[in-house]
Design a protein around this motif. Structure first.
Motif, PDB file in Angstrom:
ATOM      1  N   ASN A 233       0.838  -1.200   0.000  1.00 46.88           N
ATOM      2  CA  ASN A 233       0.000   0.000   0.000  1.00 46.88           C
ATOM      3  C   ASN A 233       0.872   1.248   0.000  1.00 46.88           C
ATOM      4  O   ASN A 233       1.841   1.335   0.758  1.00 46.88           O
ATOM      5  CB  ASN A 233      -0.889   0.025   1.248  1.00 46.88           C
ATOM      6  CG  ASN A 233      -1.771  -1.196   1.339  1.00 46.88           C
ATOM      7  OD1 ASN A 233      -2.746  -1.321   0.623  1.00 46.88           O
ATOM      8  ND2 ASN A 233      -1.408  -2.122   2.213  1.00 46.88           N
ATOM      9  N   PHE A 234       0.504   2.214  -0.834  1.00 46.27           N
ATOM     10  CA  PHE A 234       1.278   3.444  -0.992  1.00 46.27           C
ATOM     11  C   PHE A 234       0.350   4.634  -0.751  1.00 46.27           C
ATOM     12  O   PHE A 234      -0.624   4.823  -1.480  1.00 46.27           O
ATOM     13  CB  PHE A 234       1.868   3.520  -2.400  1.00 46.27           C
ATOM     14  CG  PHE A 234       2.640   2.288  -2.791  1.00 46.27           C
ATOM     15  CD1 PHE A 234       3.983   2.164  -2.508  1.00 46.27           C
ATOM     16  CD2 PHE A 234       1.989   1.226  -3.424  1.00 46.27           C
ATOM     17  CE1 PHE A 234       4.689   1.021  -2.854  1.00 46.27           C
ATOM     18  CE2 PHE A 234       2.673   0.081  -3.779  1.00 46.27           C
ATOM     19  CZ  PHE A 234       4.026  -0.021  -3.484  1.00 46.27           C
ATOM     20  N   ALA A 235       0.647   5.413   0.272  1.00 48.13           N
ATOM     21  CA  ALA A 235      -0.167   6.580   0.613  1.00 48.13           C
ATOM     22  C   ALA A 235       0.733   7.807   0.670  1.00 48.13           C
ATOM     23  O   ALA A 235       1.764   7.799   1.349  1.00 48.13           O
ATOM     24  CB  ALA A 235      -0.877   6.392   1.946  1.00 48.13           C
ATOM     25  N   TYR A 236       0.355   8.851  -0.039  1.00 50.33           N
ATOM     26  CA  TYR A 236       1.165  10.054  -0.167  1.00 50.33           C
ATOM     27  C   TYR A 236       0.501  11.228   0.540  1.00 50.33           C
ATOM     28  O   TYR A 236      -0.717  11.431   0.425  1.00 50.33           O
ATOM     29  CB  TYR A 236       1.345  10.426  -1.636  1.00 50.33           C
ATOM     30  CG  TYR A 236       2.036   9.383  -2.474  1.00 50.33           C
ATOM     31  CD1 TYR A 236       3.397   9.450  -2.733  1.00 50.33           C
ATOM     32  CD2 TYR A 236       1.313   8.323  -3.037  1.00 50.33           C
ATOM     33  CE1 TYR A 236       4.036   8.503  -3.521  1.00 50.33           C
ATOM     34  CE2 TYR A 236       1.945   7.361  -3.825  1.00 50.33           C
ATOM     35  CZ  TYR A 236       3.301   7.465  -4.063  1.00 50.33           C
ATOM     36  OH  TYR A 236       3.925   6.520  -4.842  1.00 50.33           O
ATOM     37  N   GLU A 237       1.324  11.998   1.238  1.00 53.01           N
ATOM     38  CA  GLU A 237       0.861  13.266   1.800  1.00 53.01           C
ATOM     39  C   GLU A 237       1.627  14.361   1.072  1.00 53.01           C
ATOM     40  O   GLU A 237       2.843  14.503   1.240  1.00 53.01           O
ATOM     41  CB  GLU A 237       1.114  13.335   3.296  1.00 53.01           C
ATOM     42  CG  GLU A 237       0.566  14.617   3.936  1.00 53.01           C
ATOM     43  CD  GLU A 237       0.657  14.606   5.447  1.00 53.01           C
ATOM     44  OE1 GLU A 237       0.292  15.628   6.053  1.00 53.01           O
ATOM     45  OE2 GLU A 237       1.090  13.585   6.009  1.00 53.01           O
ATOM     46  N   SER A 238       0.917  15.115   0.248  1.00 54.40           N
ATOM     47  CA  SER A 238       1.557  16.066  -0.651  1.00 54.40           C
ATOM     48  C   SER A 238       1.628  17.457  -0.068  1.00 54.40           C
ATOM     49  O   SER A 238       0.743  17.897   0.671  1.00 54.40           O
ATOM     50  CB  SER A 238       0.803  16.120  -1.992  1.00 54.40           C
ATOM     51  OG  SER A 238       0.822  14.873  -2.632  1.00 54.40           O
ATOM     52  N   SER A 239       2.719  18.151  -0.426  1.00 56.53           N
ATOM     53  CA  SER A 239       2.863  19.571  -0.125  1.00 56.53           C
ATOM     54  C   SER A 239       3.045  20.305  -1.451  1.00 56.53           C
ATOM     55  O   SER A 239       2.888  19.722  -2.527  1.00 56.53           O
ATOM     56  CB  SER A 239       4.068  19.807   0.787  1.00 56.53           C
ATOM     57  OG  SER A 239       5.272  19.502   0.112  1.00 56.53           O
ATOM     58  N   GLU A 240       3.416  21.574  -1.395  1.00 53.38           N
ATOM     59  CA  GLU A 240       3.555  22.352  -2.618  1.00 53.38           C
ATOM     60  C   GLU A 240       4.691  21.835  -3.499  1.00 53.38           C
ATOM     61  O   GLU A 240       4.616  21.886  -4.720  1.00 53.38           O
ATOM     62  CB  GLU A 240       3.800  23.824  -2.277  1.00 53.38           C
ATOM     63  CG  GLU A 240       3.890  24.735  -3.490  1.00 53.38           C
ATOM     64  CD  GLU A 240       4.078  26.189  -3.102  1.00 53.38           C
ATOM     65  OE1 GLU A 240       4.192  27.030  -4.015  1.00 53.38           O
ATOM     66  OE2 GLU A 240       4.112  26.486  -1.888  1.00 53.38           O
ATOM     67  N   TRP A 241       5.760  21.302  -2.874  1.00 52.48           N
ATOM     68  CA  TRP A 241       6.957  20.948  -3.635  1.00 52.48           C
ATOM     69  C   TRP A 241       7.223  19.450  -3.730  1.00 52.48           C
ATOM     70  O   TRP A 241       7.872  19.000  -4.677  1.00 52.48           O
ATOM     71  CB  TRP A 241       8.185  21.632  -3.022  1.00 52.48           C
ATOM     72  CG  TRP A 241       8.054  23.117  -2.931  1.00 52.48           C
ATOM     73  CD1 TRP A 241       7.880  23.870  -1.810  1.00 52.48           C
ATOM     74  CD2 TRP A 241       8.040  24.032  -4.026  1.00 52.48           C
ATOM     75  NE1 TRP A 241       7.768  25.202  -2.128  1.00 52.48           N
ATOM     76  CE2 TRP A 241       7.873  25.335  -3.482  1.00 52.48           C
ATOM     77  CE3 TRP A 241       8.165  23.892  -5.404  1.00 52.48           C
ATOM     78  CZ2 TRP A 241       7.814  26.476  -4.277  1.00 52.48           C
ATOM     79  CZ3 TRP A 241       8.112  25.032  -6.208  1.00 52.48           C
ATOM     80  CH2 TRP A 241       7.935  26.308  -5.644  1.00 52.48           C
TER      81      TRP A 241
END
Length: 235
Positions: A71-79
């Motif tokens: 399982n792959f979960a991403y927490e994104s920011s601006e960069w």
């Protein structure tokens, strides 16, 4: 390392425990992968290999190469984004392993699978940065229980473009329109073993061996490698 035979499992919803639905595009899912009753629901988390390149970067997804659900979960920011990568027993939901957070920069593709050491079990490729042409990957391989562990990094035009030749994985990265680097490595249980690197100047029709430190140990001939490279430019 014991070779593990990969089994194919039907990709359907697995109702093995409670599911918490969350947003999937651009942010981390609300599903809590650390919980032992984690369930993969295809409606809320797509399979990584169904995502289109170009819009698949930092999108939550899952893979199941054998008897372990990845399982792959991403927490994104601006960069950039932070990836939480967990591994579960797909039949019980048991948490088998959780990686340290992985920093992911600008990527356009999802994690993918390919067997590059020809042991019958695919390696896992997690893209962490993509430039104009080259993409760089964290590479993980499975142990005898099917649990994936980090084995190094590879860069090149893409996972499908890696060439498997005489037990080595050959990758190509581009400096500019005419200049390339060809790198040969072997993947063993402890990670990648460097064999050689070539600089290829297509405009000048010239191949240069820039690092041949592993050639002798591998039983290869440097002159033969250069000759084959030169021949490829002449075609």
């Amino acid at each position: 390392m014991t070779t593990r035979k990969t089994t194919t499992m039907t990709r359907t919803k697995m109702l093995l425990g409670s599911v918490v639905v969350g947003a999937l595009v651009g942010t981390a899912s609300a599903q809590d992968f650390s919980q032992p009753d984690f369930t993969h629901d295809e409606a809320d988390m797509p399979w990584c290999d169904t995502l289109e390149i170009g819009s698949a970067g930092a999108v939550d997804c899952a893979l199941m190469p054998g008897d372990v659900l990845l399982n792959f979960a991403y927490e994104s920011s601006e960069w950039d984004a932070v990836l939480s990568f967990t591994q579960h027993n797909p039949m019980t939901g048991e948490l088998l392993d959780a990686s340290d957070p992985l920093t992911i920069e600008s990527v356009v593709s999802a994690p993918s699978l390919r067997d590059i050491n020809e042991d019958g079990t695919p390696e896992l490729f997690i893209p962490y940065i993509t430039g104009n042409v080259n993409t760089y990957y964290y590479v993980w391989q499975a142990d005898e229980d099917g649990i994936y562990y980090p084995s190094g990094e590879l860069g090149g035009f893409g996972v499908d473009a890696f060439e498997i030749r005489d037990g080595m994985v050959i990758t190509t990265t581009r400096d500019n329109a005419a200049t390339y680097h060809e790198t040969a490595q072997r993947l063993d249980v402890d990670g990648f073993v460097h064999i050689y690197e070539l600089r290829i100047d297509a405009a000048a029709g010239q191949c240069t061996l820039t690092d041949g430190s592993g050639i002798v140990a591998r039983g290869l001939d440097a002159d033969a490698i250069l000759a084959a490279c030169q021949a490829s430019l002449a075609d």
